[in-house]
Design a protein around this motif. Structure first.
Motif, PDB file in Angstrom:
ATOM      1  N   VAL A 169       4.629  -1.413   3.182  1.00  0.00           N
ATOM      2  CA  VAL A 169       4.052  -0.273   2.936  1.00  0.00           C
ATOM      3  C   VAL A 169       5.441   0.951   2.182  1.00  0.00           C
ATOM      4  CG1 VAL A 169       4.142   2.508   3.699  1.00  0.00           C
ATOM      5  CG2 VAL A 169       3.242   0.324   4.992  1.00  0.00           C
ATOM      6  N   LYS A 170       4.396   0.867   0.984  1.00  0.00           N
ATOM      7  CA  LYS A 170       6.217   1.388  -0.214  1.00  0.00           C
ATOM      8  C   LYS A 170       6.084   2.828  -0.861  1.00  0.00           C
ATOM      9  CE  LYS A 170       5.705  -0.226  -4.293  1.00  0.00           C
ATOM     10  NZ  LYS A 170       5.772  -1.356  -4.664  1.00  0.00           N
ATOM     11  N   SER A 171       4.836   3.633  -0.115  1.00  0.00           N
ATOM     12  CA  SER A 171       5.491   5.142   0.197  1.00  0.00           C
ATOM     13  C   SER A 171       4.191   5.162   1.206  1.00  0.00           C
ATOM     14  CB  SER A 171       5.302   5.292  -0.973  1.00  0.00           C
ATOM     15  OG  SER A 171       4.055   5.831  -1.320  1.00  0.00           O
ATOM     16  N   LEU A 173      11.583   2.337   6.182  1.00  0.00           N
ATOM     17  CA  LEU A 173      11.486   3.161   4.382  1.00  0.00           C
ATOM     18  C   LEU A 173      12.362   4.066   4.847  1.00  0.00           C
ATOM     19  CD1 LEU A 173       8.944   2.682   2.307  1.00  0.00           C
ATOM     20  CD2 LEU A 173       7.825   4.829   3.338  1.00  0.00           C
ATOM     21  N   SER A 174      12.440   4.088   3.397  1.00  0.00           N
ATOM     22  CA  SER A 174      13.453   5.097   3.136  1.00  0.00           C
ATOM     23  C   SER A 174      12.707   6.697   2.814  1.00  0.00           C
ATOM     24  CB  SER A 174      14.783   5.244   1.857  1.00  0.00           C
ATOM     25  OG  SER A 174      15.296   6.126   1.407  1.00  0.00           O
ATOM     26  N   ASP A 175      13.692   7.666   2.882  1.00  0.00           N
ATOM     27  CA  ASP A 175      13.159   9.017   3.468  1.00  0.00           C
ATOM     28  C   ASP A 175      12.560   9.223   1.461  1.00  0.00           C
ATOM     29  OD1 ASP A 175      13.774   9.414   5.824  1.00  0.00           O
ATOM     30  OD2 ASP A 175      14.899  10.904   5.865  1.00  0.00           O
ATOM     31  N   SER A 176      13.633   8.795   0.501  1.00  0.00           N
ATOM     32  CA  SER A 176      12.722   8.739  -0.816  1.00  0.00           C
ATOM     33  C   SER A 176      11.583   8.405  -1.105  1.00  0.00           C
ATOM     34  CB  SER A 176      14.121   8.249  -1.592  1.00  0.00           C
ATOM     35  OG  SER A 176      14.203   6.260  -1.404  1.00  0.00           O
ATOM     36  N   PHE A 177      10.503   8.150   0.337  1.00  0.00           N
ATOM     37  CA  PHE A 177       9.761   7.383  -0.730  1.00  0.00           C
ATOM     38  C   PHE A 177       8.338   8.151   1.287  1.00  0.00           C
ATOM     39  CE2 PHE A 177      12.057   3.585  -1.950  1.00  0.00           C
ATOM     40  CZ  PHE A 177      11.813   3.886  -3.167  1.00  0.00           C
ATOM     41  N   ILE A 178       8.879   9.345   1.813  1.00  0.00           N
ATOM     42  CA  ILE A 178       8.271   9.653   1.849  1.00  0.00           C
ATOM     43  C   ILE A 178       7.746  11.313   1.612  1.00  0.00           C
ATOM     44  CG2 ILE A 178       7.846  10.904   4.843  1.00  0.00           C
ATOM     45  CD1 ILE A 178      10.052   7.799   5.768  1.00  0.00           C
ATOM     46  N   THR A 179       6.120  11.737   1.829  1.00  0.00           N
ATOM     47  CA  THR A 179       6.351  13.196   1.285  1.00  0.00           C
ATOM     48  C   THR A 179       5.659  13.782   2.401  1.00  0.00           C
ATOM     49  OG1 THR A 179       5.436  12.766  -1.466  1.00  0.00           O
ATOM     50  CG2 THR A 179       5.102  14.964  -0.255  1.00  0.00           C
ATOM     51  N   ILE A 180       6.148  14.846   2.558  1.00  0.00           N
ATOM     52  CA  ILE A 180       5.660  15.777   3.927  1.00  0.00           C
ATOM     53  C   ILE A 180       5.594  16.758   3.296  1.00  0.00           C
ATOM     54  CG2 ILE A 180       6.096  16.806   6.041  1.00  0.00           C
ATOM     55  CD1 ILE A 180       9.074  15.416   6.838  1.00  0.00           C
ATOM     56  N   MET A 181       3.758  17.325   3.163  1.00  0.00           N
ATOM     57  CA  MET A 181       2.830  17.620   2.642  1.00  0.00           C
ATOM     58  C   MET A 181       1.745  18.679   3.541  1.00  0.00           C
ATOM     59  SD  MET A 181       0.020  17.472  -0.434  1.00  0.00           S
ATOM     60  CE  MET A 181      -0.880  15.704   0.006  1.00  0.00           C
ATOM     61  N   ASP A 182       2.283  19.738   3.736  1.00  0.00           N
ATOM     62  CA  ASP A 182       1.739  20.674   4.875  1.00  0.00           C
ATOM     63  C   ASP A 182       0.776  21.915   5.333  1.00  0.00           C
ATOM     64  OD1 ASP A 182       2.775  18.672   6.968  1.00  0.00           O
ATOM     65  OD2 ASP A 182       4.382  19.854   7.934  1.00  0.00           O
ATOM     66  N   THR A 183       0.503  22.818   5.370  1.00  0.00           N
ATOM     67  CA  THR A 183      -0.087  23.759   5.411  1.00  0.00           C
ATOM     68  C   THR A 183       0.538  24.611   5.624  1.00  0.00           C
ATOM     69  OG1 THR A 183      -1.805  23.649   6.701  1.00  0.00           O
ATOM     70  CG2 THR A 183      -2.606  22.639   4.772  1.00  0.00           C
ATOM     71  N   ASN A 184       1.012  26.048   5.745  1.00  0.00           N
ATOM     72  CA  ASN A 184       1.383  27.533   6.307  1.00  0.00           C
ATOM     73  C   ASN A 184       0.744  28.098   6.983  1.00  0.00           C
ATOM     74  OD1 ASN A 184       4.132  26.950   6.189  1.00  0.00           O
ATOM     75  ND2 ASN A 184       4.793  27.633   4.086  1.00  0.00           N
ATOM     76  N   ASP A 185      -0.589  28.362   6.510  1.00  0.00           N
ATOM     77  CA  ASP A 185      -1.702  28.596   7.823  1.00  0.00           C
ATOM     78  C   ASP A 185      -2.371  27.991   9.494  1.00  0.00           C
ATOM     79  OD1 ASP A 185      -3.243  27.011   6.142  1.00  0.00           O
ATOM     80  OD2 ASP A 185      -4.385  28.374   5.813  1.00  0.00           O
ATOM     81  N   GLN A 231       0.187  12.337  -6.876  1.00  0.00           N
ATOM     82  CA  GLN A 231       0.216  11.948  -8.246  1.00  0.00           C
ATOM     83  C   GLN A 231       1.548  11.726  -8.116  1.00  0.00           C
ATOM     84  OE1 GLN A 231      -1.728  12.322 -11.753  1.00  0.00           O
ATOM     85  NE2 GLN A 231      -2.435  14.575 -10.703  1.00  0.00           N
ATOM     86  N   ALA A 232       2.903  12.561  -7.385  1.00  0.00           N
ATOM     87  CA  ALA A 232       3.894  12.932  -7.867  1.00  0.00           C
ATOM     88  C   ALA A 232       4.826  12.300  -7.151  1.00  0.00           C
ATOM     89  CB  ALA A 232       4.758  14.279  -7.538  1.00  0.00           C
ATOM     90  N   CYS A 233       4.200  12.114  -5.487  1.00  0.00           N
ATOM     91  CA  CYS A 233       4.865  11.253  -5.082  1.00  0.00           C
ATOM     92  C   CYS A 233       4.994   9.381  -5.195  1.00  0.00           C
ATOM     93  CB  CYS A 233       3.976  11.327  -3.621  1.00  0.00           C
ATOM     94  SG  CYS A 233       2.495  10.036  -3.258  1.00  0.00           S
ATOM     95  N   ARG A 234       3.690   8.885  -6.581  1.00  0.00           N
ATOM     96  CA  ARG A 234       3.490   7.707  -6.604  1.00  0.00           C
ATOM     97  C   ARG A 234       4.412   6.828  -7.664  1.00  0.00           C
ATOM     98  NH1 ARG A 234      -1.337   5.070  -5.620  1.00  0.00           N
ATOM     99  NH2 ARG A 234      -0.795   3.812  -6.803  1.00  0.00           N
ATOM    100  N   ARG A 235       4.706   8.191  -8.348  1.00  0.00           N
ATOM    101  CA  ARG A 235       6.042   7.617  -9.871  1.00  0.00           C
ATOM    102  C   ARG A 235       7.417   7.602  -9.841  1.00  0.00           C
ATOM    103  NH1 ARG A 235       4.489  13.880 -12.016  1.00  0.00           N
ATOM    104  NH2 ARG A 235       2.349  13.668 -12.677  1.00  0.00           N
ATOM    105  N   VAL A 254       0.866  -1.276   0.249  1.00  0.00           N
ATOM    106  CA  VAL A 254       0.218   0.197   0.226  1.00  0.00           C
ATOM    107  C   VAL A 254       0.754   1.211   0.510  1.00  0.00           C
ATOM    108  CG1 VAL A 254      -2.119  -1.081   1.167  1.00  0.00           C
ATOM    109  CG2 VAL A 254      -0.234  -0.145   2.183  1.00  0.00           C
ATOM    110  N   HIS A 255       0.400   2.502  -0.676  1.00  0.00           N
ATOM    111  CA  HIS A 255       0.864   3.665  -0.574  1.00  0.00           C
ATOM    112  C   HIS A 255      -0.125   4.018   0.497  1.00  0.00           C
ATOM    113  CE1 HIS A 255       3.314   3.301  -3.726  1.00  0.00           C
ATOM    114  NE2 HIS A 255       2.338   2.256  -4.585  1.00  0.00           N
ATOM    115  N   LEU A 256       0.523   4.703   1.838  1.00  0.00           N
ATOM    116  CA  LEU A 256      -0.294   5.675   2.295  1.00  0.00           C
ATOM    117  C   LEU A 256      -0.749   7.240   2.996  1.00  0.00           C
ATOM    118  CD1 LEU A 256       0.575   3.216   5.734  1.00  0.00           C
ATOM    119  CD2 LEU A 256      -1.753   3.105   4.024  1.00  0.00           C
ATOM    120  N   TYR A 257      -1.816   8.156   2.708  1.00  0.00           N
ATOM    121  CA  TYR A 257      -1.879   9.198   2.696  1.00  0.00           C
ATOM    122  C   TYR A 257      -2.560   9.488   3.647  1.00  0.00           C
ATOM    123  CZ  TYR A 257      -4.279  13.649   1.597  1.00  0.00           C
ATOM    124  OH  TYR A 257      -4.382  15.342   1.815  1.00  0.00           O
TER     125      TYR A 257
END
Length: 270
Positions: free
Chosen positions: A123-125, A210-222, A266-270, A100-103
């Motif tokens: 866990v793949k990403s 899991l390598s950091d290269s398979f982790i995305t941190i997506m945060d909001t700045n507000d 989408q980008a994190c799954r490529r 699985v990819h987990l969001y």
């Protein structure tokens, strides 16, 4: 703050197209959406305390059209973190999903990391949004957590909703808040109590394989209900992770900024 009295048109369309699944796995009742081709490892979306499977409907509709399989879940009545790991694994087995990819967002991001820590081969990403590494701060802020399972529903809802910023907001953020408030109103007392208990049990995420290269941190700045210090700890833990920072979006960017969120997913799954 008001609940959503009218459902958005795109949500009505989603409900007409995508069936809600319910499955019993052992003593747990899972409620989830599963849409898109079944021959690819799915992206599984895990909400925070206030979320349900429905809050990711914009991801399901868009990404499924791009050839992704998206599964969005409700967190069932689970009361501790070991139980979460075993129950989620049994759920994946029951729907015949291995990798699985987990969001995960907020509590969902924390639970995603715990699963990746204890079941690394599955866990793949990871995509982690407005989340944290440990729950000690929440435990300290909730000294009444030992009686949460006996607390009345209206008190639990009030406590959860007090953490959601009540304007003024840009219209798209206000709409996302209204939608989530409507979802909270539909949750049972046990749903609310178990999620608050998971959030308040003092536990920390250990090292991931899991390598950091398979982790995305997506945060909001507000504004975000998760303190910046806790979000910074996530970034420090995974220095090699891909960063996807949204200038605005509030607590629920998957609803308020779906186009940007979907591009990053989408980008994190490529």
């Amino acid at each position: 703050m008001k609940g959503a009295s009218l459902s958005p048109g795109d949500y009505v369309y989603f409900k007409s197209r995508v069936p809600l699944h319910k499955i019993s796995v052992g003593a747990k009742q899972w409620r989830y959406y599963d849409f898109g081709p079944k021959d690819v490892p799915p992206l599984i979306c895990i909400p925070g305390i206030a979320g349900t499977a429905d809050v990711f409907y914009k991801q399901i509709m868009f990404l499924s059209m791009k050839g992704y399989r998206v599964i969005s879940i409700d967190i069932p009545c689970i009361w501790n973190h070991h139980e979460w790991i075993h129950a989620f694994e049994k759920f994946l087995d029951a729907i015949n999903v291995h990798h699985v990819h987990l969001y995960g967002t907020s509590l969902g991001g924390f639970l995603s990391q715990l699963f990746a820590q204890h079941r690394p081969r599955r866990v793949k990403s990871l995509v982690l949004s407005n989340t944290f590494l440990d729950t000690h701060k929440f435990s300290a802020a909730m000294p009444w957590s030992s009686v949460v399972s006996w607390s009345p529903s209206f008190l639990l809802k009030r406590y959860i909703l007090s953490g959601i910023h009540d304007g003024p907001h840009e219209p798209f953020i206000a709409d996302s808040v209204d939608f989530v408030v409507g979802q909270v109103e539909a949750l049972s007392r046990d749903d609310l109590a178990s999620r608050l208990t998971l959030n308040a049990n003092a536990v920390a995420v250990g090292a991931l394989f899991l390598s950091d290269s398979f982790i995305t941190i997506m945060d909001t700045n507000d504004y975000c209900a998760i303190p910046q210090q806790l979000k910074d700890q996530v970034s420090e833990r995974y220095p090699g992770a891909r960063r996807a920072i949204l200038k605005t979006g509030g607590d629920f960017p998957f609803l308020s900024r779906p186009d940007e969120v979907n591009l990053h997913l989408q980008a994190c799954r490529r």
